[in-house]
Design an enzyme around this catalytic site. Sequence first.
Site, PDB file in Angstrom:
ATOM      1  N   ARG A   1       0.886  -0.997   0.099  1.00  0.00           N
ATOM      2  CA  ARG A   1      -0.027   0.025  -0.015  1.00  0.00           C
ATOM      3  C   ARG A   1       0.743   1.042   0.098  1.00  0.00           C
ATOM      4  O   ARG A   1       1.893   1.265   0.991  1.00  0.00           O
ATOM      5  CB  ARG A   1      -0.980   0.114   1.182  1.00  0.00           C
ATOM      6  CG  ARG A   1      -1.580   1.273   1.378  1.00  0.00           C
ATOM      7  CD  ARG A   1      -2.472   1.249   2.636  1.00  0.00           C
ATOM      8  NE  ARG A   1      -3.215   2.630   2.603  1.00  0.00           N
ATOM      9  CZ  ARG A   1      -3.608   3.276   3.746  1.00  0.00           C
ATOM     10  NH1 ARG A   1      -3.102   3.097   5.002  1.00  0.00           N
ATOM     11  NH2 ARG A   1      -4.286   4.382   3.577  1.00  0.00           N
TER      12      ARG A   1
ATOM     13  N   HIS B   1      -7.763   7.157   0.424  1.00  0.00           N
ATOM     14  CA  HIS B   1      -8.842   5.629   0.604  1.00  0.00           C
ATOM     15  C   HIS B   1      -9.198   5.235  -0.492  1.00  0.00           C
ATOM     16  O   HIS B   1     -10.247   4.605  -0.699  1.00  0.00           O
ATOM     17  CB  HIS B   1      -9.959   6.107   1.363  1.00  0.00           C
ATOM     18  CG  HIS B   1      -9.873   6.674   2.764  1.00  0.00           C
ATOM     19  ND1 HIS B   1     -10.455   7.599   3.412  1.00  0.00           N
ATOM     20  CD2 HIS B   1      -9.070   6.056   3.915  1.00  0.00           C
ATOM     21  CE1 HIS B   1     -10.220   7.613   4.559  1.00  0.00           C
ATOM     22  NE2 HIS B   1      -9.460   6.711   5.004  1.00  0.00           N
TER      23      HIS B   1
ATOM     24  N   GLU C   1      -9.478  -3.547   1.941  1.00  0.00           N
ATOM     25  CA  GLU C   1      -8.115  -3.064   1.230  1.00  0.00           C
ATOM     26  C   GLU C   1      -7.178  -3.934   0.860  1.00  0.00           C
ATOM     27  O   GLU C   1      -6.519  -3.978  -0.214  1.00  0.00           O
ATOM     28  CB  GLU C   1      -7.772  -1.715   2.033  1.00  0.00           C
ATOM     29  CG  GLU C   1      -8.725  -0.600   1.844  1.00  0.00           C
ATOM     30  CD  GLU C   1      -8.268   0.677   2.979  1.00  0.00           C
ATOM     31  OE1 GLU C   1      -8.753   0.362   4.242  1.00  0.00           O
ATOM     32  OE2 GLU C   1      -8.070   1.474   2.478  1.00  0.00           O
TER      33      GLU C   1
END
Length: 411
Positions: free
Chosen positions: A104, A193, A397
Site C-alpha cells: 500500500r 482511501h 483494502e
Amino acid sequence: MTANATRVLVLNSGSSSLKYQLLDMGDARSDHDSGARRLAVGLVERIGEATSRLAHTPLGTGGATRETAGPIADHQAALKAVAEELAADGLGLDSPELAAIGHRVVHGGLKFTVPTVIDEAVLKEIERLVPVAPLHNPANIIGIRTARALRPDLPQVAVFDTAFHTTMPESAARYAIDVATADAHRIRRYGFHGTSHAYVSRRTAQLLGKAPEEVNVIVLHLGNGASASAVRGGRCVDTSMGLTPLEGLVMGTRSGDIDAAVTFHLKRVAGMSADEIDELLNKKSGLIGLCGDNDMREIRRRIDEGDERAALAFDIYVHRLKKYIGAYTAVLGKVDAVAFTAGVGENAAPVRAAAIAGLEELGMAVDASLNAVRSDEPRLISPEYARVAVAVVPTDEELEIAQQTYALVTA
Ligand code: AMP
C-alpha cells in the site's frame, strides 16, 4: 514465477507499524467469491520502541493468534520477525508459491494512476512525492526497501491510495487558487482511501446485480479517517479529501472542511506555529476535539446517558455527511446507491440512519429493521420502495491490493 505461484503478501507500512496479510489468490477452497483465501494476517506495532508487539494469526490452519512482545528496532527487523512467523506455519517468504508482494502506498501523485511494478525509478518517484505526503510515503518507502532487500527477485507492486481518484475532472481536482502557484507546488485535490472506494463501489454494483459501468454510487468511507466519493460508472468523479487527508468530512481527529483563514487567524491571533496548527487540525479536532472521544461507540454511549457535548459532536458529524451526500447527488445527477463502509459506516447504525434521515425527496431512505442487522456481508438497508439503494458494504483494502497485484504479475 512458477505456475503454482498463487500467493500474494500484502504489506501496509506505517511510521511505527507494519500490517500484513498473506492471501492465496487461486485457492479452490476459497470461501470468497474472488477466489482468494486469507492464509495469515498480522500486525507489528510500536516499531522502534521497547514495547513492540507482533500479533500473528495463521488463518489457513485455523491456528490461534500468537503474540510476541519485546523491542523490534526497525522495519527491517519487523519484516524479518514476520517472515519467521510465516515460516513457522510453512508459509515462508522463500516459498516458490509466493507470486508477489503488494505494497500500500499512500500518495502516487498524478503519475501513478494504476498499480505499478516497483523498480528504482518508481521508488525515486514515490520519494519525490514525500513533500505532499510527509507522514505516509516515507514509511511506505521503508517497507518497500526492506521487502526488496529480503526478496530482490520477487515482483513487488505499489498500489496507490490516490490512484482511483486520478479520473477526477480538473473542475473537481483543482482548487480555485492562482494556477502558477498551484502548479509550482503540485497543489491540487488528490483524494485518499482510493483502494477502499474502488473496492466498495465495485462490490456495491455487484450487490445490485449490475456491472460497475452501469451504476452511479456515493461511497462513504467512515473510519477513524473518513472520506466520501462520487463514482460514475466505475470512475471516480469527485472525492472529499484533498491535497492531504485533512479536507472533507468530520473525522475521528481531523476537522475536515474548514475556512483556510482559520489557519492565518490562529497564527496571527493565537501565535501558533504551522506545526502546532497542523497538529491541532489533524490530531486534536474532529470528534475528539468536539467532545474528547473519537470512538463512535463511546460517543453513542455518552449520548445515551444524556451527554450534550457528545450529542453535538454527533450532530456536527452527521450534518457534514449529509451535505456531502447532497453535493454528490448533484454532481452525479442520478444516484443508484449510497454505500456505507469502514469502522463507523459498517457498524454504527445510528450514523447511517441520521445521515439518510430526511432525504426522501432524493429517493433515499433507511429501513430501521434492516439497518439494525449486524453482518459481515454486503447488504441493503433501504426499503424496497426507495429509488436509491442504501447499502452497507464492508471494505477490504488488503484483498483489493492483493487482487490488483496478482492481476498485474500474472497478466
Ligand atoms: P477504521 O478506521 O475503519 O478501523 O474505523 C475505526 C473506527 O470505527 C473507530 O474509531 C470507531 O469510531 C468505529 N467503530 C468501530 N466499531 C464500531 C462499532 N461497533 N460501533 C460504532 N463504531 C465503531
